[in-house]
Design a protein around this motif. Sequence first.
Motif, PDB file in Angstrom:
ATOM      1  N   SER A   1      97.928 106.111 -24.900  1.00  0.00           N
ATOM      2  CA  SER A   1      97.728 107.091 -23.832  1.00  0.00           C
ATOM      3  C   SER A   1      98.783 108.190 -23.921  1.00  0.00           C
ATOM      4  CB  SER A   1      97.796 106.415 -22.458  1.00  0.00           C
ATOM      5  OG  SER A   1      96.765 105.447 -22.309  1.00  0.00           O
TER       6      SER A   1
ATOM      7  N   CYS B   1      88.049 114.461 -20.375  1.00  0.00           N
ATOM      8  CA  CYS B   1      87.659 113.055 -20.227  1.00  0.00           C
ATOM      9  C   CYS B   1      86.212 112.774 -20.640  1.00  0.00           C
ATOM     10  CB  CYS B   1      87.921 112.580 -18.794  1.00  0.00           C
ATOM     11  SG  CYS B   1      89.682 112.354 -18.456  1.00  0.00           S
TER      12      CYS B   1
ATOM     13  N   ILE C   1      91.558 104.794 -21.666  1.00  0.00           N
ATOM     14  CA  ILE C   1      92.417 105.966 -21.848  1.00  0.00           C
ATOM     15  C   ILE C   1      91.925 107.121 -20.977  1.00  0.00           C
ATOM     16  CG2 ILE C   1      93.153 107.725 -23.509  1.00  0.00           C
ATOM     17  CD1 ILE C   1      93.075 105.440 -25.635  1.00  0.00           C
TER      18      ILE C   1
ATOM     19  N   ILE D   1      92.879 106.503 -17.379  1.00  0.00           N
ATOM     20  CA  ILE D   1      94.314 106.705 -17.170  1.00  0.00           C
ATOM     21  C   ILE D   1      94.654 108.185 -17.090  1.00  0.00           C
ATOM     22  CG2 ILE D   1      96.584 106.430 -18.269  1.00  0.00           C
ATOM     23  CD1 ILE D   1      95.285 103.780 -19.495  1.00  0.00           C
ATOM     24  N   LEU D   2      94.117 108.976 -18.012  1.00  0.00           N
ATOM     25  CA  LEU D   2      94.394 110.413 -18.013  1.00  0.00           C
ATOM     26  C   LEU D   2      93.802 111.093 -16.784  1.00  0.00           C
ATOM     27  CD1 LEU D   2      93.876 111.311 -21.789  1.00  0.00           C
ATOM     28  CD2 LEU D   2      96.028 110.949 -20.564  1.00  0.00           C
TER      29      LEU D   2
END
Length: 278
Positions: free
Chosen positions: A87, A139, A166, A169-170
């Motif tokens: 990440s 995303c 990932i 999370i972003l």
Amino acid sequence: MSMVKLGISNELNAPGATPQTMFRSNSGLSRMMSTYTKLIGRHFLVHVLKPLIQSVLSDPTGYEIDPSKLAEGETPDANLEKLIHMSQYFLDSIIRSASSLPIPFREMSYYLQQEVIRAFDAQSRHAAVGSFIFLRFICPAILAPESAQLIDTKLEKEARRPLILIGKILQNLSNGVKFGTKETFMQGMNVFIDRNLIPIQNFFDSIAIIEPNEIAKYQPLATREECHSIDVPKVHAVMVKNLSTLTKTLSKANNNQSGAIKLVGLLGRLSAVFEKSS
């Protein structure tokens, strides 16, 4: 660009709108913005995100941190460390590539920041730009790289899973939101969010700054090949499908029908071009 700015203003003026919930609806204007950003941001997706996604897909194992989904022999602590590392790799690459975002994209970010400051407050500008950049652009390409034409084949569930994590999370980081009780297994990523909150806010501010020499260097879509690409017809199709909403919004915003008439004429000419080339 005028239509995109109008879409931003509509999002801000929608009932119950907040910087955190902007661009989450699936309205015609929101879909148009998503398609347009994919078109003008194609170079960024290919040169920045594609190598990152390929690095995950070369070995998609060892990222799962949900205890109920761990493979035999895996431990959540070891996988958490690997997920945090990847990440961070994604985030650092995206931040380093701020100057690679095309001028229209950055102009939208600047306009969005100014409108959010006007409608809410200065502190809200980061969450709004985060929703725009990550929710509608970065995303989706991470979660479905085949739809963004970054890979040639459809991913199996196991290969997509680390990209889902990932992306999640972003997205949370871009919104400035920590993981809570809804997904307790993700709470280990809160250290990543704490560590990177200031860097990503600085990133959002940096992409809203456009230097005069950058404007001079920008080359818009111009060639026949680019205008006949896959994404331009997509923008056209989305606008035609939502033409009624778009024309009503334009007429209301301008207090006359001149903008709506110009849009209808432009779409009609583009339709003729695409029909001849098909």
